[in-house]
Design an enzyme around this catalytic site. Structure first.
Site, PDB file in Angstrom:
ATOM      1  N   LEU A  44     -18.840 -10.719   8.308  1.00 28.10           N
ATOM      2  CA  LEU A  44     -18.689  -9.498   7.069  1.00 28.10           C
ATOM      3  C   LEU A  44     -17.158  -9.357   6.962  1.00 28.10           C
ATOM      4  CD1 LEU A  44     -21.561  -7.585   8.323  1.00 28.10           C
ATOM      5  CD2 LEU A  44     -21.695  -9.291   6.730  1.00 28.10           C
ATOM      6  N   CYS A  48     -11.589  -9.739   1.156  1.00 30.43           N
ATOM      7  CA  CYS A  48     -10.694  -8.756   1.263  1.00 30.43           C
ATOM      8  C   CYS A  48     -10.424  -8.598   2.776  1.00 30.43           C
ATOM      9  CB  CYS A  48     -11.415  -7.316   0.932  1.00 30.43           C
ATOM     10  SG  CYS A  48     -10.670  -5.863   1.287  1.00 30.43           S
ATOM     11  N   GLY A 187       1.825 -10.729 -11.173  1.00 29.95           N
ATOM     12  CA  GLY A 187       0.600  -9.816 -11.004  1.00 29.95           C
ATOM     13  C   GLY A 187       0.653  -9.213  -9.676  1.00 29.95           C
ATOM     14  N   ILE A 189      -0.637 -10.139  -6.644  1.00 30.51           N
ATOM     15  CA  ILE A 189      -0.493 -11.078  -5.641  1.00 30.51           C
ATOM     16  C   ILE A 189       0.851 -11.452  -5.717  1.00 30.51           C
ATOM     17  CG2 ILE A 189      -1.365 -13.199  -4.396  1.00 30.51           C
ATOM     18  CD1 ILE A 189      -4.087 -12.518  -5.316  1.00 30.51           C
ATOM     19  N   GLU A 208       6.868 -15.489 -14.402  1.00 24.11           N
ATOM     20  CA  GLU A 208       5.764 -14.675 -15.044  1.00 24.11           C
ATOM     21  C   GLU A 208       5.658 -15.144 -16.652  1.00 24.11           C
ATOM     22  OE1 GLU A 208       3.048 -12.634 -14.834  1.00 24.11           O
ATOM     23  OE2 GLU A 208       2.996 -12.512 -16.928  1.00 24.11           O
ATOM     24  N   VAL A 242       5.225 -22.419 -15.990  1.00 27.21           N
ATOM     25  CA  VAL A 242       5.687 -23.618 -15.184  1.00 27.21           C
ATOM     26  C   VAL A 242       4.948 -24.786 -15.889  1.00 27.21           C
ATOM     27  CG1 VAL A 242       5.454 -24.893 -13.170  1.00 27.21           C
ATOM     28  CG2 VAL A 242       5.961 -22.261 -12.957  1.00 27.21           C
ATOM     29  N   ALA A 269      -0.481 -17.645  -8.239  1.00 29.28           N
ATOM     30  CA  ALA A 269      -0.959 -16.448  -8.369  1.00 29.28           C
ATOM     31  C   ALA A 269      -1.357 -16.060  -9.608  1.00 29.28           C
ATOM     32  CB  ALA A 269      -0.274 -15.252  -7.328  1.00 29.28           C
ATOM     33  N   GLY A 271      -4.528 -15.141 -11.173  1.00 26.83           N
ATOM     34  CA  GLY A 271      -5.736 -14.519 -11.078  1.00 26.83           C
ATOM     35  C   GLY A 271      -6.603 -15.287 -10.416  1.00 26.83           C
ATOM     36  N   HIS A 444       5.002  21.991   1.070  1.00 28.94           N
ATOM     37  CA  HIS A 444       6.482  21.779   0.764  1.00 28.94           C
ATOM     38  C   HIS A 444       7.032  21.176   2.317  1.00 28.94           C
ATOM     39  CE1 HIS A 444      10.458  21.765  -0.737  1.00 28.94           C
ATOM     40  NE2 HIS A 444      10.770  22.370  -0.001  1.00 28.94           N
TER      41      HIS A 444
END
Ligand code: FAD
Ligand code: NAD
Length: 461
Positions: A44, A48, A187, A189, A208, A242, A269, A271, A444
């Site tokens: 499990l 993630c 993004g 990752i 990017e 690229v 990375a 998506g 504060h």
């Protein structure tokens, strides 16, 4: 045993043991439903826990310590050059962080009487799952929950070039600290793991394809992160694709918008894609969107009355906390309770240095949709707490309806933004007014005060 000899009957069969799957299973069990989870790896936690949120945040914590040690020189504290030993670092991440949480989840499953079956589940029809692998069996269900998550997208034409071309799962294994790392994709990752490798000593070049990092996120938030990575990375190339990668028997040669450069490793990375292939969904009434996501209504019901779905497999935003909320809704709906995923906000956090967080309506979205808004901003340069931390590199803003003053969204850049956004998410979800936030006493000196101060700017003129 011949595959399929063993047939069991359950109330709920959950396919996939990630945050969506295990949360749904635990809640179903609490509601008195006999529940089984089928997970390909008989564990499990899903993407993630084993290859996403948790290991990346463990490594980002290490990067943050290295960053703090570097910053400490400014006020006269010099720890000397950091010596990084990869074996203990990998062991800490895998055993003490991930392993401990994984054992905890299995203990919870046992405590709630949720059986975890190891193997790949395939729908035989809208009533039956076939489990392939070490524990072959058939499971007949009253309800099934598809929680098979997502996997990294590949760059067409660049697949299988070399094992030095990594996806996020491979990058998190930390096989080595490459001298020169090319990161494709600016993004979540690319930025999080790019910063991890840069902190550990790699010269990172990030490419990017759009004209800015974190496309879609408000530019005044991204500004602070862009400023940091421009100093921290060897190069940031926006508006660049690229065009090709070539294994040269060692380093990887990359063609980046007309130039050729050489790297020791590459992280792709760009998506993630839903995991629905080979799941046998065509034998059920489930409908998929054009992009391959399972179509669900607000309760998580698919077009097949017995089949439900949660998490990444149901579409954007592909975030663990969204999966977990959807999972609770589906469990309640299966148990016959009134339930809907009617949340106003799904907060998002990029756990970089500085962190970027937002929830609800963004200025970018408002402008695109022609929604008129007022924005209250507090720069962290004016925050006492930020000054004591040596971190003026941040901003907090609230987006409100100009007529009613009702909070519609919030954005925060700065260290700890990921924790601070929780207050804003609660405020937006609860339809509070800017005045409510402004008149709430915030301790504060804290960074949370910047939310109160941003709200105050909206009250005067
Ligand atoms: P998953 O976690 O993908 O789990 C799906 C499970 O189903 C897996 O265990 C898989 O083995 C199993 N499975 C698939 N097909 C079958 C089958 N046919 N039979 C049996 N089992 C099957 N999100 C955040 O909110 N915060 C973060 O900080 C964050 N960081 C991330 C960092 C990285 C590097 C990555 C890659 C992702 C990150 N995410 C983060 C996203 C997050 O991991 C996902 O949103 C989340 O895991 C989705 O949960 P899920 O239950 O839908 O699916
Ligand atoms: P992403 O969608 O966040 O970013 C992909 C980036 O790659 C985009 O900026 C896109 O413009 C760019 N891109 C696409 N094709 C390209 C190309 N050919 N050349 C150069 N750039 C290109 O995807 P990701 O970073 O792979 O992360 C996947 C998903 O995982 C995220 O969307 C998010 O849902 C989840 N995630 C969440 C967290 C978090 O919550 N902190 C962390 C990591 C991942």
């Amino acid at each position: 045993m011949v595959m399929g000899d063993l047939v069991s009957e359950v109330d709920v069969a959950v396919v996939g043991g990630g945050p969506g799957g295990y949360t749904a299973a635990f809640r179903c069990a609490e509601l008195g439903l006999e529940t089984v989870v089928v997970d390909a790896d008989k564990r499990l936690g899903g993407a993630c826990l084993f290859e996403g949120c948790i290991p990346s945040k463990a490594l980002l914590h290490v990067a943050a310590i290295l960053g703090e040690a570097e910053r400490a020189k400014e006020f006269g504290v010099d720890f000397g050059a950091a010596r990084i030993s990869l074996d203990p670092l990998r062991k800490w991440k895998t055993e003490r962080v991930v392993g401990k949480l994984a054992r905890g989840l299995m203990a919870v499953a046992k405590g709630k009487n949720v059986e975890v079956v190891g193997g790949r589940a395939v729908f035989e029809d809208g009533r039956t799952l076939l489990v392939q692998g070490d524990e072959p069996q058939k499971i007949r269900f009253r309800h099934a929950i598809v929680a098979t998550g997502s996997r990294p997208a590949q760059l067409p034409g660049l697949e299988g070039v070399s094992e030095r071309v990594m996806d996020s799962t491979a990058a998190l294994q930390l096989a080595e600290i490459p001298e020169r790392l090319l990161v494709i994709g600016g993004g979540y990752i690319g930025l999080e793991l790019g910063q991890v490798y840069a902190a550990l000593g790699s010269a990172v070049t990030l490419v990017e394809m759009t004209d800015g990092l974190l496309p879609g996120v408000d530019r005044d938030l991204v500004h602070w992160l862009a400023r940091r990575v421009e100093r921290q990375f060897a190069a940031v190339k926006l508006g660049t694709r690229v065009d090709g990668l070539r294994e040269t028997g060692g380093p990887i040669e990359a063609r980046l918008g007309g130039e050729t450069a050489v790297f020791d490793r590459v992280l792709v990375a760009v998506g993630r894609r839903p995991q629905t292939d080979g799941l046998g969904l065509e034998t059920t009434g489930v409908r998929l969107s054009e992009r391959g996501f399972v179509e669900v209504d607000a309760r998580g019901a698919t077009a097949d009355p017995r089949v439900w779905a949660v998490g990444d497999v149901t579409g954007e935003p592909m975030l663990a906390h969204r999966a977990m909320r959807q999972a609770r809704v589906v469990a309640e709906a299966i148990a016959g309770r009134p339930a809907a995923f009617d949340n106003v906000v799904v907060p998002a956090v990029v756990f970089t240095d500085p962190e970027i967080a937002w929830c609800g309506l963004t200025e970018t979205r408002a402008a695109a949709d022609g929604v008129s808004v007022r924005v209250g901003k507090r720069q962290w340069a004016a925050s006492g707490r930020a000054a004591t931390l040596g971190r003026a590199d941040g901003v907090t803003k609230l987006i409100v309806d100009p007529d009613s003053g009702r909070l519609l969204g919030a954005g925060i850049a700065g260290p700890g933004a990921g924790e601070l956004i929780a207050e804003a998410a609660l405020a937006v979800e609860s339809a509070l007014l800017a005045e409510d936030v402004a008149s709430t006493i915030h301790t504060h000196p804290t960074l949370a005060e910047t939310l109160m101060e941003a709200a105050e700017t909206l009250l005067h003129g």
